[in-house]
Write an enzyme that holds these catalytic residues in place. Structure first.
Site, PDB file in Angstrom:
ATOM      1  N   CYS A  48       0.841  -1.189   0.000  1.00 46.40           N
ATOM      2  CA  CYS A  48       0.000   0.000   0.000  1.00 46.40           C
ATOM      3  C   CYS A  48       0.882   1.246   0.000  1.00 46.40           C
ATOM      4  O   CYS A  48       1.774   1.381   0.830  1.00 46.40           O
ATOM      5  CB  CYS A  48      -0.883  -0.026   1.245  1.00 46.40           C
ATOM      6  SG  CYS A  48      -1.829   1.474   1.498  1.00 46.40           S
ATOM      7  N   CYS A  51       0.304   3.197   3.517  1.00 42.78           N
ATOM      8  CA  CYS A  51       0.744   2.714   4.837  1.00 42.78           C
ATOM      9  C   CYS A  51       1.793   1.618   4.773  1.00 42.78           C
ATOM     10  O   CYS A  51       2.332   1.226   5.800  1.00 42.78           O
ATOM     11  CB  CYS A  51      -0.452   2.226   5.655  1.00 42.78           C
ATOM     12  SG  CYS A  51      -1.051   0.589   5.166  1.00 42.78           S
ATOM     13  N   CYS A  97      -7.383  -0.980   1.381  1.00 34.39           N
ATOM     14  CA  CYS A  97      -6.344  -1.529   2.251  1.00 34.39           C
ATOM     15  C   CYS A  97      -6.967  -1.782   3.616  1.00 34.39           C
ATOM     16  O   CYS A  97      -7.579  -0.887   4.190  1.00 34.39           O
ATOM     17  CB  CYS A  97      -5.192  -0.534   2.369  1.00 34.39           C
ATOM     18  SG  CYS A  97      -3.971  -0.998   3.612  1.00 34.39           S
ATOM     19  N   CYS A 100      -5.255   0.635   6.477  1.00 36.36           N
ATOM     20  CA  CYS A 100      -5.443   2.086   6.591  1.00 36.36           C
ATOM     21  C   CYS A 100      -6.716   2.577   5.904  1.00 36.36           C
ATOM     22  O   CYS A 100      -7.026   3.759   5.971  1.00 36.36           O
ATOM     23  CB  CYS A 100      -4.222   2.824   6.049  1.00 36.36           C
ATOM     24  SG  CYS A 100      -4.069   2.766   4.256  1.00 36.36           S
ATOM     25  N   CYS A 122      -8.810  -5.072  -9.846  1.00 39.89           N
ATOM     26  CA  CYS A 122      -8.391  -4.025 -10.766  1.00 39.89           C
ATOM     27  C   CYS A 122      -7.910  -2.865  -9.902  1.00 39.89           C
ATOM     28  O   CYS A 122      -8.714  -2.159  -9.293  1.00 39.89           O
ATOM     29  CB  CYS A 122      -9.617  -3.647 -11.596  1.00 39.89           C
ATOM     30  SG  CYS A 122      -9.298  -2.393 -12.811  1.00 39.89           S
TER      31      CYS A 122
HETATM   32 ZN   LIG Z   1      -2.764   0.997   3.533  1.00 42.51          ZN
END
Ligand SMILES: [Zn+2]
Length: 135
Positions: A48, A51, A97, A100, A122
């Site tokens: 990510c 984060c 995610c 976060c 996607c």
């Molecule tokens: Zn994240």
């Protein structure tokens, strides 16, 4: 549901570039075929960009020709959160995610891709950072 990583909006704005912020925190979509990882075949782990949580691996990345990086499975089931998205007059499943809550993209099912799951995560390139495998 609280996320492990929670930050005030001003902090996200300061830490992310304007285009990263627009996608990750405001659920914008980067234009098709423009993202840096669309056709990437480098082996490694995608984390990510907000984060650093590990989200996808190159092992499940496949050529979908849809204009965005596509994966048939997350790295771990718990790495992402799936949320019903009724924006833009469609019913889609948003992928966030799990650590976060940042927007990553959408997941589509039953499109007939020859993958083990028949799912296509996607994902916006700009939501991810690729950590190439050693060697
Ligand atoms: Zn994240």
């Amino acid at each position: 549901m609280p996320y492990d990583v929670e930050k005030p909006d001003e902090q996200w704005r300061a830490e992310l570039s304007p285009s990263e912020y627009a996608v990750l925190r405001q659920a914008a979509t980067e234009p098709a075929f423009t993202g840096e990882y669309t056709d990437t075949r480098t082996e490694g782990v995608y984390s990510c960009r907000a984060c650093g949580a590990e989200l996808f691996t190159s092992t499940t990345k496949f050529e979908s020709h849809c204009g965005w990086p596509s994966f048939y499975d997350p790295k771990d089931t718990g790495a992402v959160e799936l949320v019903e998205d009724r924006s833009h007059g469609m019913v889609r499943t948003e992928v966030r995610c799990a650590r976060c809550g940042s927007h990553l993209g959408h997941v589509f099912e039953g499109e007939g891709y020859a993958t083990p799951t028949d799912q296509r995560y996607c994902i916006n390139s700009i939501s991810l950072t690729l950590q190439p495998a050693e060697g």
